[in-house]
Design an enzyme around this catalytic site. Sequence first.
Site, short mmCIF file in Angstrom:
data_model
loop_
_atom_site.label_atom_id
_atom_site.label_comp_id
_atom_site.label_asym_id
_atom_site.label_seq_id
_atom_site.Cartn_x
_atom_site.Cartn_y
_atom_site.Cartn_z
N ARG A 258 -20.92 4.67 -14.56
CA ARG A 258 -21.59 5.81 -13.93
C ARG A 258 -20.53 6.61 -13.19
NH1 ARG A 258 -22.92 5.49 -8.74
NH2 ARG A 258 -23.57 3.32 -8.58
N HIS A 262 -25.14 7.23 -7.67
CA HIS A 262 -26.27 6.45 -8.19
C HIS A 262 -27.50 7.35 -8.30
CE1 HIS A 262 -29.40 3.45 -8.56
NE2 HIS A 262 -29.97 3.97 -7.51
N TYR A 271 -18.32 2.70 -1.35
CA TYR A 271 -18.20 1.34 -1.92
C TYR A 271 -17.31 1.23 -3.15
CZ TYR A 271 -22.08 3.22 -4.78
OH TYR A 271 -22.85 4.01 -5.58
C1 LIG Z 1 -37.84 -3.81 -8.12
C2 LIG Z 1 -36.92 -2.82 -7.47
N1 LIG Z 1 -36.05 -3.26 -6.54
C3 LIG Z 1 -35.19 -2.38 -5.96
C4 LIG Z 1 -35.21 -1.06 -6.32
C5 LIG Z 1 -34.22 -0.08 -5.68
N2 LIG Z 1 -33.23 0.28 -6.70
C6 LIG Z 1 -33.32 1.42 -7.40
S1 LIG Z 1 -32.13 1.55 -8.55
C7 LIG Z 1 -31.46 0.08 -8.12
C8 LIG Z 1 -30.24 -0.44 -8.84
C9 LIG Z 1 -30.47 -0.56 -10.30
O1 LIG Z 1 -29.26 -0.89 -10.91
P1 LIG Z 1 -29.15 -1.03 -12.45
O2 LIG Z 1 -30.27 -1.84 -12.99
O3 LIG Z 1 -27.77 -1.51 -12.75
O4 LIG Z 1 -29.36 0.45 -13.00
P2 LIG Z 1 -28.51 1.77 -12.67
O5 LIG Z 1 -29.11 2.35 -11.43
O6 LIG Z 1 -27.09 1.39 -12.47
O7 LIG Z 1 -28.72 2.64 -13.84
C10 LIG Z 1 -32.17 -0.51 -7.10
C11 LIG Z 1 -31.84 -1.81 -6.49
C12 LIG Z 1 -36.14 -0.65 -7.27
N3 LIG Z 1 -36.21 0.62 -7.69
N4 LIG Z 1 -36.96 -1.54 -7.85
#
Ligand SMILES: Cc1ncc(C[n+]2csc(CCOP(=O)(O)OP(=O)(O)O)c2C)c(N)n1
Length: 384
Positions: A258, A262, A271
Amino acid sequence: MPRVPLEPRFTIEYLSVLDSDGNLDTTLEPQISPDDLKRLYRAMLLGRRLDERMVRLQRQGRIGTFAPIKGQEASQMGSVFTLRPTDWMVPSFRETGAMLWRGWPIEKILLFFAGYLEGGQPAPDHHDLPITVPVATQLPHAVGLAYAAQYRGDDAIVMAYFGDGATSEGDFHEALNFAGVWHVPIVFVCQNNQWAISVPLKKQTHSRTLAQKALAYGFPGIQVDGNDVLAVYAASREAVERARAGDGPTLIECVTYRLGVHTTADDPTRYRSDEEVKEWVRKDPLTRFSAYLQKRNLLEEGLEEKLDDEIAAAVKRFEAAAVADPLTMFDHVYAELPPHLVTQREEMVQRVRSRVIEPPAGGETEQLESPPLRGQRRTSRWPS
Ligand SMILES: Cc1ncc(C[n+]2csc(CCOP(=O)(O)OP(=O)(O)O)c2C)c(N)n1
């Protein structure tokens, strides 16, 4: 009794076709027609240009929080490109590129990120699920769709997207387990972009790859260079063909990055280092693919300007819509609102009435129709 090694032993393959200068391993080059190569590039560039525009729109307060795809265009386009319209695409919240490819109008995507219910509803003939923000919760639904296709005996397959962080969720493991047990026609596409907000991959798992998690559930996993659109395409086509032939699921781990935030609510400089980002900018999927197309004389003059015009026209259409109705947030979760939400809804009605929240200006803007979801009541957009 001696210890006996059990078969099969596992290995995970890593696939890469184009290097970071656009040089090709000709033995692995997938057969894609020149027209399709151009369409792929166009889709990747549109994804990139829209992404950059949406970040600016958010900074100007014209849309809400948005999760950019910058750097992940090859992972998304190389995979979604292998689907038929009758197949199912199941996104998480970072698949703007894949959604554009599947025919979501740009203004509809803008509406979603501006808080409109209408922006999140797939068209009735669309075989896509809506954007899912709760991490990994889309995966059991995706397996359910694949099970339904298998049960009905149609030839649709499902492609489901998620990130590296999602692989730590129970839903991921339950979905893969069911997919393996039922042998359903699904392709899991993990965009391993190295970070789950501020959590790096090494804190997410001690596994050498994410692809190998498929083996525990009894189906193949492959790791691909996710910034190499030809590698993603080759792995996806193989997985889609396997699913369509009744040979079950596949997990594809796209190793990507990415490049941006985020979401627009994030500051990644807190970070991760500039050096790390620079290292990945060198592997930009668009630069690499355009170098390959240049060598094949397939780059279209003035494409960027054309796409920017297309985006600008969509932004205009989006901004002609009336402001979103805050009351719709109460409409589609419960058939009967629980008492505390009835109270909150009433409070919101009062706020709208007292103009703490501005109702639509009327006259100059176009009122959007908000169709009720199946089994639910239609609500009036603005209380009188
Ligand atoms: C069940 C849940 N826990 C926490 C969150 C908060 N949250 C949103 S995105 C994210 C990280 C997701 O990371 P990843 O699966 O690697 O996808 P990326 O954002 O890197 O595309 C988190 C913890 C959420 N949306 N849903």
